[in-house]
Design an enzyme around this catalytic site. Structure first.
Site, PDB file in Angstrom:
ATOM      1  CD  GLU A 149       8.921  -0.533   3.692  1.00 33.20           C
ATOM      2  OE1 GLU A 149       9.845  -0.164   2.958  1.00 33.20           O
ATOM      3  OE2 GLU A 149       8.512  -1.711   3.730  1.00 33.20           O
ATOM      4  CG  ASP A 150       8.870   1.585  -0.249  1.00 29.67           C
ATOM      5  OD1 ASP A 150       8.412   0.908   0.686  1.00 29.67           O
ATOM      6  OD2 ASP A 150       9.201   1.075  -1.344  1.00 29.67           O
ATOM      7  CG  ASP A 200      -0.122  -2.762   0.063  1.00 28.15           C
ATOM      8  OD1 ASP A 200      -1.033  -2.000  -0.257  1.00 28.15           O
ATOM      9  OD2 ASP A 200       0.017  -3.909  -0.428  1.00 28.15           O
ATOM     10  CG  PHE A 245       1.073  -0.704  -7.966  1.00 31.72           C
ATOM     11  CD1 PHE A 245       1.341  -1.574  -6.911  1.00 31.72           C
ATOM     12  CD2 PHE A 245       2.099  -0.395  -8.841  1.00 31.72           C
ATOM     13  CE1 PHE A 245       2.603  -2.121  -6.738  1.00 31.72           C
ATOM     14  CE2 PHE A 245       3.368  -0.946  -8.685  1.00 31.72           C
ATOM     15  CZ  PHE A 245       3.613  -1.811  -7.634  1.00 31.72           C
ATOM     16  NE  ARG A 288      13.827  -0.372  -7.518  1.00 32.03           N
ATOM     17  CZ  ARG A 288      13.071  -1.006  -6.614  1.00 32.03           C
ATOM     18  NH1 ARG A 288      12.423  -0.320  -5.713  1.00 32.03           N
ATOM     19  NH2 ARG A 288      12.967  -2.320  -6.626  1.00 32.03           N
TER      20      ARG A 288
HETATM   21  P1  IMP Z   1       3.302  -4.687   2.905  1.00 31.84           P
HETATM   22  O1  IMP Z   1       4.166  -5.706   3.542  1.00 31.84           O
HETATM   23  O2  IMP Z   1       2.122  -5.289   2.211  1.00 31.84           O
HETATM   24  O3  IMP Z   1       2.886  -3.545   3.835  1.00 31.84           O
HETATM   25  O4  IMP Z   1       4.083  -4.126   1.680  1.00 31.84           O
HETATM   26  C1  IMP Z   1       5.032  -3.209   1.735  1.00 31.84           C
HETATM   27  C2  IMP Z   1       5.915  -3.283   0.501  1.00 31.84           C
HETATM   28  O5  IMP Z   1       5.169  -3.580  -0.696  1.00 31.84           O
HETATM   29  C3  IMP Z   1       6.538  -1.945   0.255  1.00 31.84           C
HETATM   30  O6  IMP Z   1       7.769  -1.855   0.902  1.00 31.84           O
HETATM   31  C4  IMP Z   1       6.697  -1.911  -1.244  1.00 31.84           C
HETATM   32  O7  IMP Z   1       7.925  -2.478  -1.606  1.00 31.84           O
HETATM   33  C5  IMP Z   1       5.582  -2.764  -1.776  1.00 31.84           C
HETATM   34  N1  IMP Z   1       4.440  -1.947  -2.250  1.00 31.84           N
HETATM   35  C6  IMP Z   1       3.235  -1.821  -1.672  1.00 31.84           C
HETATM   36  N2  IMP Z   1       2.424  -0.997  -2.372  1.00 31.84           N
HETATM   37  C7  IMP Z   1       3.165  -0.547  -3.401  1.00 31.84           C
HETATM   38  C8  IMP Z   1       2.889   0.358  -4.496  1.00 31.84           C
HETATM   39  O8  IMP Z   1       1.799   0.965  -4.645  1.00 31.84           O
HETATM   40  N3  IMP Z   1       3.910   0.549  -5.370  1.00 31.84           N
HETATM   41  C9  IMP Z   1       5.116  -0.079  -5.248  1.00 31.84           C
HETATM   42  N4  IMP Z   1       5.413  -0.926  -4.255  1.00 31.84           N
HETATM   43  C10 IMP Z   1       4.440  -1.169  -3.337  1.00 31.84           C
HETATM   44 MG    MG Z   2       9.599  -1.643   0.192  1.00 37.13          MG
END
Ligand code: IMP
Ligand code: MG
Length: 186
Positions: free
Chosen positions: A102-103, A106, A155, A168
């Protein structure tokens, strides 16, 4: 040259490379031996750059697969729901030691949901590897097995991460200038 919309570079190309190398070493150490069948699961689209670099540095045998999920709308705040847009398609999941790549983590919703989903679907094991972690944003309790770097609540874009599908391809991770997204209604 830095993109005109980037306010600051948070993680340089060099630091990204060192971080990915360190993660690959940890993975090599943990998955060595005959009793693993490592399948790296790329979560599209954000993890595509990280996954490409990471897999080249892993020396134990591996297979790859992809899933596409979305939890974000067009802007910078999470919708709270995880949607599977493209599922993993293989009949031998019960033999696979999945490592979700995963990138960024959050709220924690995506990785918590996917881990449970894939175990329910019958995977032999499921672990998680994230390049970036924003621990201060967690809504769902979740600790990834491998974490590249912890970052503050900002962000970020680049190295696969987007804002409204842009940025990207930047080779570094940067923070957008506030005026770039100040108009959003998320
Ligand atoms: P989570 O489910 O809230 O943990 O979100 C994870 C996903 O939200 C990641 O796979 C990203 O695609 C997106 N995301 C969360 N923070 C960022 C950010 O700072 N920049 C870009 N995408 C983000
Ligand atoms: Mg993602």
């Amino acid at each position: 040259m830095i993109n005109k919309d980037i306010g600051k570079v948070l993680i340089s190309e060099k630091e990204l490379d060192a971080t990915v190398s360190r993660l690959a070493e940890e993975i090599n150490r943990d998955y060595v031996g005959e009793d693993h069948r490592l399948v790296l699961l790329c979560i599209l689209k954000g993890s595509i750059v990280f996954m490409g670099d990471l897999m080249k540095k892993i020396s134990v045998p591996l297979e790859i697969d992809c899933m596409r999920v979305s939890s974000y709308g067009a802007g910078t705040s999470s919708s709270g729901n995880v949607n599977i847009i493209m599922d993993i398609m293989r009949s031998d999941l019960h033999d696979c030691d999945l490592l979700i790549v995963e990138d960024i983590i959050d709220s924690g919703r995506t990785l918590a949901y996917l881990t449970k989903y894939l175990l329910n679907k019958g995977a032999k094991s499921v672990k998680t590897c994230t390049l970036l972690d924003k621990p201060s944003r967690r809504v769902v309790e979740f600790t990834p097995d491998y974490v590249g770097l912890e970052i503050p609540d900002e962000f970020v874009v680049g190295y696969g991460l987007d804002y409204a599908e842009k940025y990207r391809a930047l080779p570094y991770v940067g923070v957008l200038k506030p005026e770039v997204y100040s108009g959003e209604d998320a």
